[in-house]
Design a protein around this motif. Sequence first.
Motif, PDB file in Angstrom:
ATOM      1  N   THR A   1       0.976  -1.004   0.345  1.00 48.80           N
ATOM      2  CA  THR A   1       0.327   0.243   0.228  1.00 48.80           C
ATOM      3  C   THR A   1       1.001   1.108  -0.017  1.00 48.80           C
ATOM      4  O   THR A   1       2.225   1.467   0.619  1.00 48.80           O
ATOM      5  N   PHE A   2       0.467   2.332  -0.713  1.00 50.73           N
ATOM      6  CA  PHE A   2       1.487   3.887  -0.130  1.00 50.73           C
ATOM      7  C   PHE A   2       0.373   4.332   0.485  1.00 50.73           C
ATOM      8  O   PHE A   2       0.202   5.575   0.303  1.00 50.73           O
ATOM      9  N   TYR A   3      -0.526   3.912   1.484  1.00 46.08           N
ATOM     10  CA  TYR A   3      -0.790   4.989   3.167  1.00 46.08           C
ATOM     11  C   TYR A   3       0.114   5.187   3.532  1.00 46.08           C
ATOM     12  O   TYR A   3       0.353   3.982   4.116  1.00 46.08           O
ATOM     13  N   PRO A   4       0.439   6.650   3.590  1.00 43.70           N
ATOM     14  CA  PRO A   4       1.634   6.487   4.665  1.00 43.70           C
ATOM     15  C   PRO A   4       1.204   6.223   5.852  1.00 43.70           C
ATOM     16  O   PRO A   4       1.733   6.061   7.216  1.00 43.70           O
ATOM     17  N   ALA A   5      -0.360   6.295   6.373  1.00 48.28           N
ATOM     18  CA  ALA A   5      -0.489   5.886   8.214  1.00 48.28           C
ATOM     19  C   ALA A   5      -0.353   4.442   8.181  1.00 48.28           C
ATOM     20  O   ALA A   5      -0.881   4.215   9.323  1.00 48.28           O
ATOM     21  N   ALA A   6      -0.742   3.359   7.299  1.00 43.58           N
ATOM     22  CA  ALA A   6      -0.921   2.211   7.057  1.00 43.58           C
ATOM     23  C   ALA A   6      -0.033   1.683   8.340  1.00 43.58           C
ATOM     24  O   ALA A   6       1.329   2.535   8.470  1.00 43.58           O
TER      25      ALA A   6
ATOM     26  N   GLY B   1     -12.318   2.921   6.025  1.00 45.42           N
ATOM     27  CA  GLY B   1     -12.515   2.421   4.603  1.00 45.42           C
ATOM     28  C   GLY B   1     -11.403   3.623   4.376  1.00 45.42           C
ATOM     29  O   GLY B   1     -11.061   3.306   2.597  1.00 45.42           O
ATOM     30  N   PHE B   2     -10.662   4.811   4.948  1.00 50.16           N
ATOM     31  CA  PHE B   2      -9.839   5.772   4.461  1.00 50.16           C
ATOM     32  C   PHE B   2      -8.776   4.917   3.423  1.00 50.16           C
ATOM     33  O   PHE B   2      -8.275   4.892   2.120  1.00 50.16           O
ATOM     34  N   ASP B   3      -8.310   4.038   4.412  1.00 48.39           N
ATOM     35  CA  ASP B   3      -6.946   3.166   3.792  1.00 48.39           C
ATOM     36  C   ASP B   3      -7.314   2.252   2.705  1.00 48.39           C
ATOM     37  O   ASP B   3      -6.168   1.875   1.839  1.00 48.39           O
ATOM     38  N   LYS B   4      -8.355   2.280   2.266  1.00 46.80           N
ATOM     39  CA  LYS B   4      -8.739   0.877   1.034  1.00 46.80           C
ATOM     40  C   LYS B   4      -9.044   2.110  -0.256  1.00 46.80           C
ATOM     41  O   LYS B   4      -8.976   1.564  -1.368  1.00 46.80           O
ATOM     42  N   ASN B   5      -9.151   3.161   0.305  1.00 41.15           N
ATOM     43  CA  ASN B   5      -9.754   4.324  -1.007  1.00 41.15           C
ATOM     44  C   ASN B   5      -8.392   4.388  -2.080  1.00 41.15           C
ATOM     45  O   ASN B   5      -7.322   4.098  -1.975  1.00 41.15           O
ATOM     46  N   ALA B   6      -8.606   3.934  -3.789  1.00 41.63           N
ATOM     47  CA  ALA B   6      -7.894   3.889  -4.542  1.00 41.63           C
ATOM     48  C   ALA B   6      -7.167   4.631  -4.608  1.00 41.63           C
ATOM     49  O   ALA B   6      -5.435   4.212  -5.479  1.00 41.63           O
ATOM     50  N   PHE B   7      -7.140   6.106  -3.641  1.00 41.35           N
ATOM     51  CA  PHE B   7      -5.890   7.014  -4.127  1.00 41.35           C
ATOM     52  C   PHE B   7      -4.366   6.205  -3.547  1.00 41.35           C
ATOM     53  O   PHE B   7      -3.452   6.162  -3.949  1.00 41.35           O
ATOM     54  N   TRP B   8      -4.604   5.160  -2.930  1.00 42.55           N
ATOM     55  CA  TRP B   8      -3.448   4.421  -2.236  1.00 42.55           C
ATOM     56  C   TRP B   8      -3.059   3.511  -2.875  1.00 42.55           C
ATOM     57  O   TRP B   8      -2.174   3.482  -2.286  1.00 42.55           O
ATOM     58  N   THR B   9      -2.864   3.133  -4.061  1.00 44.13           N
ATOM     59  CA  THR B   9      -2.592   2.170  -5.037  1.00 44.13           C
ATOM     60  C   THR B   9      -2.414   3.107  -6.203  1.00 44.13           C
ATOM     61  O   THR B   9      -1.685   2.772  -6.987  1.00 44.13           O
TER      62      THR B   9
END
Length: 545
Positions: A63-68, A213-221
């Motif tokens: 993932t490219f979600y910084p808060a993950a 579901g914020f971390d699953k948003n398409a922006f993070w891919t």
Amino acid sequence: MKRTLLRRAAAAAAGLALVATVAAACTDPTAGGTDPGGEKSGNPSAAAGPKTVNVYLYQKPTTFYPAAPAAGANQLVMTTIFEPLLGTNEKYELIPKLAEKWEISPDGKTITFNLRQGVVWSDGTPFTSKDVSFSFHKFADAKSGSGYALNFAGVEGIDDFQSGKAQTVTGFQTPDDNTFVVKSTKPNVGLVAQIGVYLIFPEAPLKDVPVAGFDKNAFWTNPTVGTGPFSFVTYKTDQYVEVKANPKYRTKVAVDRMYLRPVTSDAATASLQNGEMDLVQVSPTDLQRVEQMEGITVSSGPGPGFIRIAFDLQQPRFKDKRVRQAMVYAIDRKSMVETILGGKGTVQNGVFMGDAVPADINQYEYDPEKAKSLLKEAGWDPKEVVTINWIPGQRDRDAAATIVESQLNAVGMKVKLNQTQTLPPPPPQDATLFGGGNYIVEPYNDRVVISCKTWVPNGGNLPRYCNEQIDTLMEQANGTLDRDERMKLYQQAAKIENDEVSYLWLFSPDAIWATSSRLKGVKATGDFTGIFWNAAEWTIDDAAK
């Protein structure tokens, strides 16, 4: 061959007390800092043209979600796309990034970040303090999928926010577009180094995304908007991540395009030799071979990361500390450093590092007879099977897993290794071999992996270790402005953790980087995930062989 031995993070930390004011770089988060010219001065040596480099990625990003929750491969990619307020350089000192200076109030309760003016996102939208506030609210909210929410404990209004009583954190303040302020209810010395390095993401494309579901948003891919020196292009699963120079970055970026390729360390080293790879993190087992390659520059440095095994300490059979002590005595870790790492590393005896480690901690010298005795005292059942999971592909970890299995079996345990492409969901089943460390310039961050309050998924405490006395000491330390007194408290916590063996600590490998002759300007850091800290300054010499 040029080899640069970096100071350990501890050595950097040792200099904190000597720094009263800060110019371009500062290790002491309490001292504040400025950037009077540094990155604003640009990069006059930057060359134009289709300049492409290939970089080794030691695992596949997810993932490219910084808060993950932190994962090294994800972090490496994200640091090319996003930037934090503060970064760390090759000496493991805090340096300005999106914030050009910062300061802590005399009472230790208020941090003020002064943001760089004129910064824009890669889509041309101005970067402001509202982006910082938006990002920090997501980092502080576990419902967003953040693995860092507990790090904001003590910030004004955080309890009401995290309980749902308030929509915003009153301690996050944006007095103007270029100033972001964090207020705490008590002195919080470690906060600036901890949250200052979080990667900031844009508010505009994400402001209407529900927190669930914020971390699953398409922006993070497909994170196409960032402030980093590079912009995301695509991720071809199992093949590469492609990024390109961000034309909106505040300085000219000389590398036009970069491919980050997840391959095994063996394949990466072979690719380096045949010219298909420009930057590779080298396994110590390959060091001698790489040093003999023509035109390859090797640099290395002790880092804050270390290899360890987390056992599920909530399983009754692992609760007795004598069992855990026995496992440390059973492993010849000095020989591991010599044989696996070629001497490029150190034995680890706790999660703490540097000045937070007292001189009189137990070194757990290799003693299989003592291990057998402790297991007997603890009533260990030799028929019990213990499974150790790990992701293969890195020589040092692969070799370590084999040795651990052999030497634990030799003292009367029945250990079975389990190779896996992804680690099983926490808690470990029964145990997990992995890497990690304290990548924050302040020991307070170590609580993330050992505090009673940071058991996964609320933090990084994978083994679910708990000692309330350690938690109390670390909170006292974090509220202590005097550095010497603060380190004394951390040392007390470190001694308890060393005695109770929170993890089966193995070794801290030096980070070794090999660079092709065409790639210039790479300044290696001991942090495995920090190699891109000055990527905006890299250049390519296509005439070099």
